[in-house]
Write a protein that holds these residues in place. Structure first.
Motif, short mmCIF file in Angstrom:
data_model
loop_
_atom_site.label_atom_id
_atom_site.label_comp_id
_atom_site.label_asym_id
_atom_site.label_seq_id
_atom_site.Cartn_x
_atom_site.Cartn_y
_atom_site.Cartn_z
N ARG A 53 0.85 -1.20 0.00
CA ARG A 53 0.00 0.00 0.00
C ARG A 53 0.89 1.25 0.00
O ARG A 53 2.02 1.21 0.52
CB ARG A 53 -0.88 0.01 1.25
CG ARG A 53 -1.90 -1.09 1.28
CD ARG A 53 -2.69 -1.06 2.55
NE ARG A 53 -1.84 -1.28 3.72
CZ ARG A 53 -2.20 -1.03 4.96
NH1 ARG A 53 -3.38 -0.53 5.21
NH2 ARG A 53 -1.40 -1.28 5.97
N ALA A 54 0.36 2.35 -0.50
CA ALA A 54 1.13 3.61 -0.53
C ALA A 54 1.46 4.05 0.90
O ALA A 54 2.49 4.67 1.16
CB ALA A 54 0.31 4.67 -1.24
N LEU A 79 -5.79 5.83 -0.23
CA LEU A 79 -5.55 6.34 -1.58
C LEU A 79 -6.16 5.39 -2.59
O LEU A 79 -6.34 4.20 -2.32
CB LEU A 79 -4.04 6.45 -1.84
CG LEU A 79 -3.27 7.41 -0.92
CD1 LEU A 79 -1.79 7.29 -1.18
CD2 LEU A 79 -3.73 8.83 -1.13
N GLN A 109 -4.98 4.03 -5.22
CA GLN A 109 -4.16 2.87 -5.61
C GLN A 109 -4.21 1.77 -4.53
O GLN A 109 -4.17 0.58 -4.84
CB GLN A 109 -2.71 3.29 -5.87
CG GLN A 109 -1.97 3.79 -4.66
CD GLN A 109 -0.84 4.74 -5.03
OE1 GLN A 109 -1.05 5.91 -5.37
NE2 GLN A 109 0.37 4.24 -4.97
N ASP A 110 -4.33 2.18 -3.25
CA ASP A 110 -4.44 1.20 -2.17
C ASP A 110 -5.78 0.48 -2.22
O ASP A 110 -5.87 -0.72 -1.96
CB ASP A 110 -4.27 1.88 -0.81
CG ASP A 110 -2.83 2.32 -0.58
OD1 ASP A 110 -1.97 1.89 -1.36
OD2 ASP A 110 -2.58 3.10 0.36
N LEU A 163 -5.62 -2.11 -4.88
CA LEU A 163 -4.89 -3.30 -4.39
C LEU A 163 -5.79 -4.17 -3.52
O LEU A 163 -5.79 -5.39 -3.62
CB LEU A 163 -3.69 -2.86 -3.55
CG LEU A 163 -2.36 -2.66 -4.25
CD1 LEU A 163 -1.33 -2.11 -3.29
CD2 LEU A 163 -1.84 -3.99 -4.81
#
Lengths: 316, 306
Positions: free
Chosen positions: A192-193, B160, B162-163, B166
């Motif tokens: 994760r970021a 976020l 992108q998370d 995922l």
């Protein structure tokens, strides 16, 4: 007789093909690595695991329920033994490695923190052993699942946990190892970021690596476009450390969205003594902001009693 | 008779015997086990069993539970059905005297054996297909529920984009994937090998109980065939005290089927991807065993006098 010969011949024909298939399956992580034949004491345990083909994960689920009972009864040795067996049965399930490590490093360690029946020296040793066992367990999980970022994140979290860090000896080294664990997770490409931010928070607490941490903090802020309170506070304190001559008000305005936000964030950082964040220039910023926001002197954050840092000596 | 019509004639006979064996087994009310399977599926889905979980791990844990309980039950039912049904075939036909009636007609013994075995495999296949249908349905519904819950939780925590992407991909990898369907097929392939092996044993065994016991024993030892081969290949031939161990391990490796290869099911439940090429190789291996055991059974059965 003829049938016997035919069976042996059939075996000789299929073995090379099957051996190639086994290699393919191991490459695809669909079969566990080859058993070390010298460790015959392990064969007994593995017999159980292997012969349950197709039902191993089911049995692991049932043993996980059993581990909960041992946890409820606070039988810590049994909990650890249960998870050793569970991860033998389901070595690719991250949840079991995570939970097994958590039981030891958190639940078992906390139990010894408050168990008044044991002498303090033994409690302290048991507390430390439980945390180290939890660390070893999650590290074993990482070796078994090298492509899993979550277990690396868990290791990073444990190594930087303010309530556990004293068990690892050198605190600076522990923050450094925590940073490395988080960065290993990031390097996998599927973390994760948030993991990069956690890596930064650990690096910021490694003495002597402030410049590197500052560069990373700036990069994270520009890439993730976030106003996370901890990120901004760390960015402020690292920037101050880098150039203490820069006017504090200018630094605050360049980092925080407002002075109120700066006051909330930096007050929080000042009071989080357990977390051991650097506080370079924080007292100066709070003084300036309190004057600016007209906070009565009696309510000043700087006058509040700071919570004690977690030290095993306070408990044992 | 030309070769094609000869093959068609054999296939037709085998088909009739297979249908009869299937009907015979269905009449034994074997499908009642589906009620147990449904109960297991419901339990894995809705019972909040006492174990630890965090809000993040809860979703995936439920999906993994559904898969492990379902595939575990499929493995168990497929194993029991294939062993017991095959072990029953010949003794029951002898007891009912059906065998004498069939063999008195121009039915080759190979057709009889192949037909009976295909009947059992049809039963196992239909059973697995029904269980798979139930599992896939439950998993589909639950995956959507978990996805909605987890994404909403992540959004409320300010994750976020992108998370969140995922997270979605991780949850979906624990849903009904092609690899999971491949794992169900691997359960069938293993059951087919076991059934054909049970057929071979039943051709010279004296009772159903003997066939069942020996087949289960071979099944368990078969999981160590790869280890036995490893002992043979990795041990030092110069060691005199290892001669017997090497000989025994070679014998086990040559005689017993390697069931360990089919343990890919466990890895798939844990979220690993099974490439199609691997499934094809497993199918080839299973076909090889199946054909060999059927021919070996015929070899023994052809000489048997009734």
């Amino acid at each position: 007789m003829v049938l016997g010969i035919a069976i042996l011949a059939m075996g000789a024909v299929r073995i090379p093909f099957e051996k190639g298939l086994v290699d393919d399956l191991r490459t695809a992580d669909l079969l566990p690595p080859e058993l070390d034949v010298k460790t015959t004491d392990r064969i007994g345990q593995t017999f159980f695991a292997v012969s349950l083909g197709g039902m191993r994960t089911l049995v692991a689920t049932i043993w996980n329920l059993r581990a909960f009972t041992f946890f409820s009864d606070q039988k810590w040795a049994d909990v650890a033994e249960c998870y050793d067996l569970i991860v033998d049965l389901a070595p690719r399930t991250q949840y079991y490695w995570d939970t097994g490590s958590w039981h030891q490093a958190y639940n078992e360690a906390s139990y010894y923190l408050y168990d008044s029946k044991l002498p303090s020296l033994r409690r302290k040793q048991a507390w430390k052993d439980a945390i180290l066992n939890g660390r070893q367990f999650v590290e074993r999980g990482i070796r078994n699942n090298p492509d899993d970022p979550v277990l690396l994140e868990r290791l990073g979290y444990l190594l930087a946990d303010s309530n556990k860090i004293a068990a690892f000896g050198d605190i600076g080294k522990s923050y450094e190892e925590s940073y490395e664990a988080y960065m290993s997770a990031v390097a996998l490409g599927n973390a994760r970021a948030l993991t990069t931010r956690f890596a930064l928070y650990s690096l910021a607490r490694v003495p002597g690596r402030e410049k590197e941490a500052l560069a990373m903090a700036r990069k994270v802020r520009s890439e993730q476009n976030t106003n996370s309170v901890t990120l901004l506070s760390v960015l402020y304190t690292l920037s101050y450390h880098d150039d203490p001559t820069r006017p504090v008000d200018e630094l605050i305005d360049s980092i925080f969205p407002s002075r109120e936000a700066a006051y909330d964030a930096l007050s929080g950082l000042w009071l989080r003594t357990r977390d051991r964040y650097p506080v370079h220039g924080v007292a100066q910023a709070i003084t300036l902001l309190e004057s600016d926001l007209k906070v009565p002197e009696s309510d000043s954050v700087l006058k509040k009693k700071l919570p004690p840092g977690m030290s095993p000596e306070d408990y044992f | 008779m030309n070769p094609l019509s000869n093959i068609l004639s054999h296939a037709s006979r085998i088909g009739v015997i297979a249908r009869h064996a299937f009907t015979q087994l269905v009449r034994m009310k074997v499908f009642y086990f589906l009620a147990f399977f449904a109960a297991i599926l419901i339990a894995s889905n809705f019972f909040n069993l006492p174990q630890h979980f965090s809000p993040e791990s809860e979703g995936v844990r439920i999906l993994r539970n559904i898969k492990s309980w379902s595939l575990g039950a499929m493995t168990f039912f497929a194993l029991v059905l294939s062993v017991v049904s095959t072990a029953l075939l010949l003794p029951k036909d002898v007891e009912d005297r059906t065998l004498y009636t069939i063999l008195a007609k121009p039915v080759p013994r190979l057709d009889y054996l192949a037909g009976k075995l295909l009947g059992v495999l049809l039963l196992v296949f239909v059973s697995l297909a029904l269980m798979d249908l139930l599992m896939t349905g439950a998993l589909y519904l639950r995956t959507n529920m978990v996805l909605a819950e987890q994404v909403s939780l992540a959004e409320s925590r300010g994750w976020l984009a992108q998370d969140i992407a995922l997270l979605k991909s991780e949850i979906l990898s624990h849903g009904s994937t092609p690899s999971l369907q491949g794992a169900v097929f691997a359960v069938f392939l293993r059951a087919a090998i076991i059934a054909s092996m049970a057929l071979l044993i039943s051709t010279f065994s004296s009772s159903t109980l003997f066939t069942t016991n020996i087949t289960f024993l071979v099944y368990f030892i078969g999981h160590f065939q790869a280890d036995a081969l490893g002992v043979f290949l990795n041990s030092d031939p110069g060691m005199s005290d290892g001669i017997w161990a090497r000989g025994a391990s070679l014998l086990v490796a040559l005689v017993l089927p390697n069931f360990d290869n089919f343990n890919v099911i466990d890895a798939v439940i844990e979220g690993q991807v099974m490439p199609l090429a691997i499934l094809l190789k497993l199918t080839l291996v299973a076909l090889f065993y199946f054909v060999f055991y059927v021919i070996a059974s015929w070899f023994v059965f052809a000489k048997k006098e009734f």
